[in-house]
Motif scaffolding. Structure first.
Motif, short mmCIF file in Angstrom:
data_model
loop_
_atom_site.label_atom_id
_atom_site.label_comp_id
_atom_site.label_asym_id
_atom_site.label_seq_id
_atom_site.Cartn_x
_atom_site.Cartn_y
_atom_site.Cartn_z
N GLY A 1 1.08 -5.07 6.17
CA GLY A 1 1.45 -3.82 6.60
C GLY A 1 0.43 -3.13 6.87
O GLY A 1 -0.03 -3.01 8.16
N SER A 2 0.38 -2.26 6.11
CA SER A 2 -0.48 -0.97 6.14
C SER A 2 -1.93 -1.57 6.92
O SER A 2 -2.49 -0.64 7.71
N ASP B 1 4.18 -11.08 0.66
CA ASP B 1 4.46 -9.84 1.31
C ASP B 1 3.96 -8.67 0.64
O ASP B 1 4.24 -8.60 -0.40
N ALA C 1 0.97 -1.15 -0.07
CA ALA C 1 -0.11 -0.06 -0.11
C ALA C 1 0.70 1.31 0.06
O ALA C 1 0.32 2.29 -0.61
N GLY D 1 -0.10 -5.92 -0.32
CA GLY D 1 -1.20 -5.95 -1.09
C GLY D 1 -2.23 -6.50 -0.51
O GLY D 1 -3.23 -6.82 -1.06
N GLY E 1 5.90 4.42 3.96
CA GLY E 1 6.70 3.38 3.47
C GLY E 1 7.93 3.29 3.92
O GLY E 1 8.58 4.42 4.44
N MET E 2 8.90 2.04 3.95
CA MET E 2 10.01 1.96 4.62
C MET E 2 11.03 2.68 3.58
O MET E 2 12.24 2.66 3.87
N ALA E 3 10.84 3.04 2.28
CA ALA E 3 11.53 3.39 1.32
C ALA E 3 11.19 4.87 1.29
O ALA E 3 11.58 5.71 0.08
N THR F 1 6.95 1.83 -6.13
CA THR F 1 8.19 1.05 -6.85
C THR F 1 7.44 0.86 -8.30
O THR F 1 8.31 1.08 -9.45
N CYS G 1 3.92 1.47 -1.59
CA CYS G 1 4.91 1.31 -2.38
C CYS G 1 4.52 2.30 -3.68
O CYS G 1 3.63 2.19 -4.22
N GLU H 1 11.47 5.81 -2.47
CA GLU H 1 10.43 5.02 -3.48
C GLU H 1 9.22 4.54 -2.39
O GLU H 1 9.31 3.32 -2.24
#
Ligand code: XMP
Length: 478
Positions: free
Chosen positions: A358-359, A335, A300, A337, A385-387, A304, A302, A412
């Motif tokens: 995650g989210s 992992d 959610a 979505g 996000g982690m990026a 990328t 991302c 990203e």
């Protein structure tokens, strides 16, 4: 798993597919075991993402109590990670971790941590002295600056740990006494808290525990720096599953980090990712991982796929990766979505042993961070996000400004997003109830009693966008 009709020529997302019911002799959802059987202590196929806004110690403990695994993020400084792992290991297994306030704390202090909803409560302590318990639902009608001590009235009741050795016994005692929430004391010392709903849940779920019966927890490390030293430190703290994680898991630096970690023969499952191809799986298994984390771009937070065009629709990525992992005697975690229980069922049907969320977990009571109120009065937590630039800032804030500016150019991910607390399901435990009940039902439709049987028996069809729309109930309130 097999497709009904022709095997599609293009890659598929979860929304592209559906499960076809088949002849089943599984009568009850309770005849189904959801244990992932992938070498981890989990008893349900759910892990929480190693994201700072998703997994903290509180969420990890709640998840483990119901059989899932929290993955503490690699961005936590090693000392904090160590403390977080030890904290989880010290939490009660049968009872909840009590949320404690002093009698002078106010209603406003509480609602930043727990909203005024059914099924939760706070314990009032004056130093080591137990003062009373208040179900948070009662705070709905109290003024924000009211002192908790003034709201107690007759709420000093507590349960003795010796009297409630099982969830069933606690439930019955509480129902008889019309108690919705209580502190649990042993010899007058606070050892936990329990709600009627929590007592009921402990009769339905089996906790994920280590060999000493303590709650299980996973932690992530990246691929840079002294990965052996980090892995050893986490083992020393008691971690049960180690995740070696980077956005592009199919790269030389990952392979060599993974080799260095597996050389240590840590004796716990090593998860590595993220990849989306069979050859990626084969390379990471060869380097020592027993579980491969699959997903590039479905998350959610991302960006990328839009930034780089790189990634792969998640259902097909999991399907290919899981087939390769099975050949190699390894497993796959799907992992990213996940938005609905159906997505979890589909990830498992594609061959995943467990599913990383995650989210969806970020906006829960147990997620890290305080609850905030938006201008319309709705409660939310912040997620990122982690990026994203926010995460990059936190991670590399100590770099010199030139290096830091260079890193920021390549962020990203979404930097900040409000994840609203679902008033119907404010706790991660409410989400677990919903997800596991949906997935148990998917298993009964497929005639599967275990994850392995579901892998075998699931039949999947491909649907149009209209087919997907048709499946949505109205009004939609997820
Ligand atoms: P959900 O959809 O459950 O996905 O939030 C969680 C997964 O998303 C990935 N992740 C990211 N991917 N940029 C990315 O490209 C990011 O900033 C980011 N943050 C998290 C990660 O795999 C996580 O488990």
């Amino acid at each position: 798993m097999r497709f009904i009709g022709e095997v599609p020529a293009h890659d598929l997302t979860y929304s592209d597919v559906f499960l076809v019911p088949s002849r089943s002799d599984v009568v009850s959802r309770l005849d189904v075991s959801l244990a992932p059987d992938d070498g981890t202590p989990a008893t349900i196929p759910l892990v929480s993402a190693n994201m700072n806004s998703v997994t903290g110690p509180r969420l990890a403990a709640s998840l483990a109590r119901r059989g899932g695994l929290g993955v503490l993020p690699q961005d936590m400084p090693l000392q904090e990670l160590d403390a977080a792992i030890r904290w989880v290991k010290n939490q009660p297994v049968l009872w909840d971790t009590p949320t404690v306030f002093g009698p002078n704390a106010t209603v406003a202090d509480v609602v930043e941590e727990i909203p005024a909803v059914e099924g939760h409560g706070v314990v009032l302590m004056d130093g080591d002295e137990y003062v009373g318990s208040i179900p948070t639902k009662r705070l709905a009608t109290a003024l924000p600056d009211a002192r908790l001590g003034d709201l107690l009235r007759g709420s000093q009741a507590s349960l003795d740990a010796e009297d409630i050795q099982t969830g069933r016994r606690a439930f019955d005692l509480m129902a008889d006494a019309s108690l919705s929430f209580s502190a649990v004391l042993r010899h007058g010392k606070l050892v936990g808290s329990v709600s009627q709903r929590g007592a009921l849940r402990s009769t339905l779920y089996a906790p994920a525990v280590d060999n000493d019966g303590r709650l299980a927890v996973a932690a992530a490390i990246g691929i840079n720096g002294d990965v052996q030293a980090k892995a050893k430190a986490l083992i020393g703290a008691g971690v049960d599953v180690l995740v070696v994680d980077t956005a592009h898991g199919h790269q030389e630096a990952m392979v060599s980090a993974l080799r260095r970690v597996s050389e240590l023969n840590l004796g716990i499952p090593i998860v590595a990712g993220n990849v989306v191809t069979a050859v990626g799986v084969a390379d990471l298994v060869d380097a020592g991982a027993s579980i491969i984390k699959v997903g590039v771009g479905p998350g959610a937070m991302c960006t990328t796929r839009m930034m780089t065009a790189v990634g792969r629709p998640q259902f097909s990525a999991v399907l290919e990766a899981a087939a390769e992992a099975a050949e190699q005697g390894a497993h796959v975690w799907a992992d990213g979505g996940i938005r609905y229980p159906r997505d979890v069922a589909l990830a498992l049907s594609a061959g995943a042993s467990s599913v990383m969320v995650g989210s969806w977990f970020a906006g829960t009571i147990e997620g890290p961070g305080r609850l905030r109120t938006d201008p319309s009065g709705k409660l939310y937590k912040e997620s990122w996000g982690m990026a994203s630039t926010k995460a990059v800032q936190e991670r590399f804030g100590r770099l010199d400004s030139y290096e830091f500016a260079r890193k920021m150019l390549f962020a990203e991910g979404i930097s900040s997003s409000k994840i609203y607390l679902d008033p119907e399901r404010p706790s991660i435990e409410d989400l677990l109830d919903m997800i596991t009940s949906g997935v148990r039902s998917s298993f009964t439709y497929a005639g599967a009693r275990s994850v392995a049987e579901f892998h075998e028996r699931a039949i999947v069809g491909v649907q149009s966008a209209a087919g997907y729309e048709e499946g949505k109930a109205l009004p939609v309130s997820w």
